[in-house]
Structures are given as structure tokens and as C-alpha cells.
Design an enzyme around this catalytic site. Structure first.
Site, short mmCIF file in Angstrom:
data_model
loop_
_atom_site.label_atom_id
_atom_site.label_comp_id
_atom_site.label_asym_id
_atom_site.label_seq_id
_atom_site.Cartn_x
_atom_site.Cartn_y
_atom_site.Cartn_z
N ASN A 22 1.90 4.74 7.14
CA ASN A 22 1.53 3.46 6.55
C ASN A 22 2.27 2.28 7.16
OD1 ASN A 22 0.72 1.58 4.20
ND2 ASN A 22 2.94 1.63 4.06
N TYR A 52 -1.24 -5.88 17.32
CA TYR A 52 -1.61 -5.18 16.09
C TYR A 52 -2.99 -4.56 16.21
CZ TYR A 52 -2.15 -4.52 11.00
OH TYR A 52 -2.34 -3.99 9.75
N THR A 94 -1.16 -7.35 -0.56
CA THR A 94 0.17 -6.77 -0.47
C THR A 94 1.20 -7.90 -0.40
OG1 THR A 94 0.14 -6.76 1.95
CG2 THR A 94 -0.79 -4.82 0.82
N LYS A 139 -3.77 -0.53 15.91
CA LYS A 139 -4.65 0.06 14.89
C LYS A 139 -5.88 0.70 15.54
CE LYS A 139 -2.04 -0.88 11.44
NZ LYS A 139 -1.33 0.22 10.74
N ILE A 177 0.83 -1.20 0.00
CA ILE A 177 0.00 0.00 0.00
C ILE A 177 0.87 1.25 0.00
CG2 ILE A 177 -1.62 1.34 1.40
CD1 ILE A 177 -2.87 -1.37 2.23
N ALA A 181 -9.10 -3.38 4.12
CA ALA A 181 -9.56 -4.69 4.60
C ALA A 181 -8.72 -5.77 3.93
CB ALA A 181 -11.05 -4.86 4.34
N GLU A 228 14.91 2.96 11.00
CA GLU A 228 14.27 1.96 11.84
C GLU A 228 13.28 2.72 12.73
OE1 GLU A 228 12.49 -0.47 13.55
OE2 GLU A 228 14.01 -1.48 12.32
N VAL A 264 -6.42 -6.62 1.06
CA VAL A 264 -5.57 -6.07 0.00
C VAL A 264 -4.39 -7.02 -0.18
CG1 VAL A 264 -4.23 -4.09 -0.79
CG2 VAL A 264 -6.22 -3.74 0.69
#
Length: 260
Positions: A87, A150, A185, A154, A19, A181, A60, A183
Site C-alpha cells: 500500500n 508516480y 485519505t 503504478k 487506505i 480513484a 524506510e 479516496v
């Protein structure tokens, strides 16, 4: 549509892949100057060369010093910062079964840099009346299981969107979030390959997406980001946008029920 993004300096974390790469390409195509910040400098430089404009900073992002240095290098090279696209992040699968220090490390990977980069860029963003766009995840809304770190990160990103939008409105800084949702990647693809039947999983995931029963592309996410960054969205702030084919907010049983 001209989004009036020409020569806008936009930091994109994790902007070399997935993304983030889509965002880099779309911003460059709109005449902006994407500044990729992350851990894949060689891939980033190749992408910037293809785009014809931009800059790469190896960093980093779990390091406060690295975040600070990235902001300083951007200002030294371009003299301004018009926006940040947060991102970078990874669904690292830190569950309740893992140790508290693992949970804290997940937060460090996924939300620490969002605050830290914004903190060090704040004066520049105030000067430019810039924008902040967060790339969240459906996991913040739907849960997933076995990914507490995670999900918490988020969820925090979504909350910070509303907090910062209110806090920074007096400076004419707009803050919004885009929530992907499904994607495909590179990270998602690598994870799917670890499953017993990757194609079955993909087919079942697509069947749950009401609109066209397909995954969202990285460029569709990036286009939403660019629109929110532009002055075409000049009175839009504090919003959480879902370009996901209806995955999160429409009935996921839609794909399996014949509609009259």
C-alpha cells in the site's frame, strides 16, 4: 461472511494511515494479524492497540536492508507470512520538468519496495501458499499530468500483478491489484487544502463519480482487499479490481447529463 482470515499474518506497508489504516482495521476485525511496516510507528502502535492485535515495524522502504529486516522480523515473531498488501506510496508530483534523478527517486519511493519485500518474503509466501495484493492508482490508467514518477510506478505495479500471477501460479500464490480513484485519505486531504478552492474541487470530483456522486471510503477499498485475500477468492489471480464508483471505466460525463 467469515473470510477465514483468522491468525493469517499479513504485512501491510503504510498501514498506519489512510487506505493502509483501513486495511489494518479490516484485517484485524477478520481475526488476521496485521503487521504494519512503514515510517509512522507511533501512529501505527496506537492503531494496533485500538485493533487489539498486530505488530508494527518501523522501516524506510527505500532501503533494501530495511525491507529485508522487516521480513526477517515478521518471520522471527510469527513464524510465517500469509500475505503482503503493498500500500505504501506517494503521489510526489515528479514531472517531465524535473531531473532524471528525481524520476528515479520517485520510482525508489513507489515501486522499489514492492519488488524488494516480495523478493525477501517469497520463500515464506511459497510455504504458506499466500497472497500478494497491490494498491495501485487510477493514475496508471487515466494519467493526471505532472506526475510521471508516480504514474510510471503504478503502471509498473499493474504490470507486475499480471507477471507475478503467472510466475507464482505454480506455487498457488495469488496476486491481485486494487485500484483506488477518489479516496479522501490524509495525504489527499492535505493536497486538496493547497488548492485555491478545496470544496469546489471536491464537489467537481464527486460529480464525475457515477455511483452516488461521492468518494470511495478507505474501508470500502480495504473490504475489497480483504475479500481478495480470503479463500472466498480462491481462484482469482492476475486481476486488477476497481472499487471506484465507476470513475475509471464508466463515462465521467454521466454526472452532468440527465439520463432518461
Amino acid at each position: 461472511m467469515d473470510l477465514n482470515l483468522t491468525d493469517k499474518v499479513v504485512i501491510i506497508t503504510g498501514g498506519a494511515k489512510g487506505i493502509g489504516a483501513g486495511c489494518t482495521e479490516v484485517f484485524a476485525a477478520e481475526g488476521a494479524i496485521p503487521v504494519i511496516v512503514g515510517r509512522s510507528p507511533d501512529v501505527g502502535r496506537e492503531l494496533i492497540e485500538q485493533c487489539g492485535r498486530g505488530h508494527v515495524i518501523e522501516a524506510e522502504l527505500t532501503s533494501e536492508e530495511a525491507c529485508k529486516n522487516a521480513i526477517e522480523e515478521t518471520l522471527e515473531k510469527f513464524g510465517k507470512i500469509d500475505g503482503i498488501v503493498h500500500n505504501a506510496g506517494i503521489n510526489d508530483g515528479v514531472s517531465l520538468r524535473q531531473k532524471p534523478e528525481d524520476f528515479m527517486a520517485s520510482l525508489q519511493k513507489n515501486i522499489f519496495h514492492v519488488f524488494t519485500l516480495t523478493h525477501y518474503a517469497l520463500d515464506a509466501l511459497i510455504e504458506s501458499k499466500g497472497f500478494i495484493i497491490n494498491i495501485s492508482s487510477k493514475v496508471a490508467d487515466t494519467g493526471q499530468g505532472a506526475t510521471s514518477g508516480y504514474a510510471a510506478s503504478k503502471g509498473a505495479m499493474n504490470s507486475l500483478t499480471r507477471e507475478w500471477a503467472l510466475d507464482l501460479a505454480k506455487h498457488s500464490i495469488r496476486v491481485n491489484t486494487v485500484v483506488p480513484a477518489e479516496v479522501m485519505t490524509p495525504l489527499y486531504e492535505n493536497w486538496v487544502k493547497t488548492l485555491d478552492d478545496p470544496q469546489k474541487f471536491i464537489d467537481e470530483a464527486c460529480a464525475r463519480i457515477p455511483f452516488e456522486h461521492r468518494m470511495t471510503t478507505a474501508h470500502e477499498i480495504a473490504n475489497a482487499v480483504a475479500f481478495l485475500a480470503s479463500d472466498k477468492s480462491a481462484h482469482t489471480t492476475g486481476q486488477i479490481i476497481y472499487p471506484d464508483g465507476g470513475y475509471v471505466h464508466l463515462d465521467r460525463a454521466y454526472g452532468t447529463v440527465e439520463k432518461g
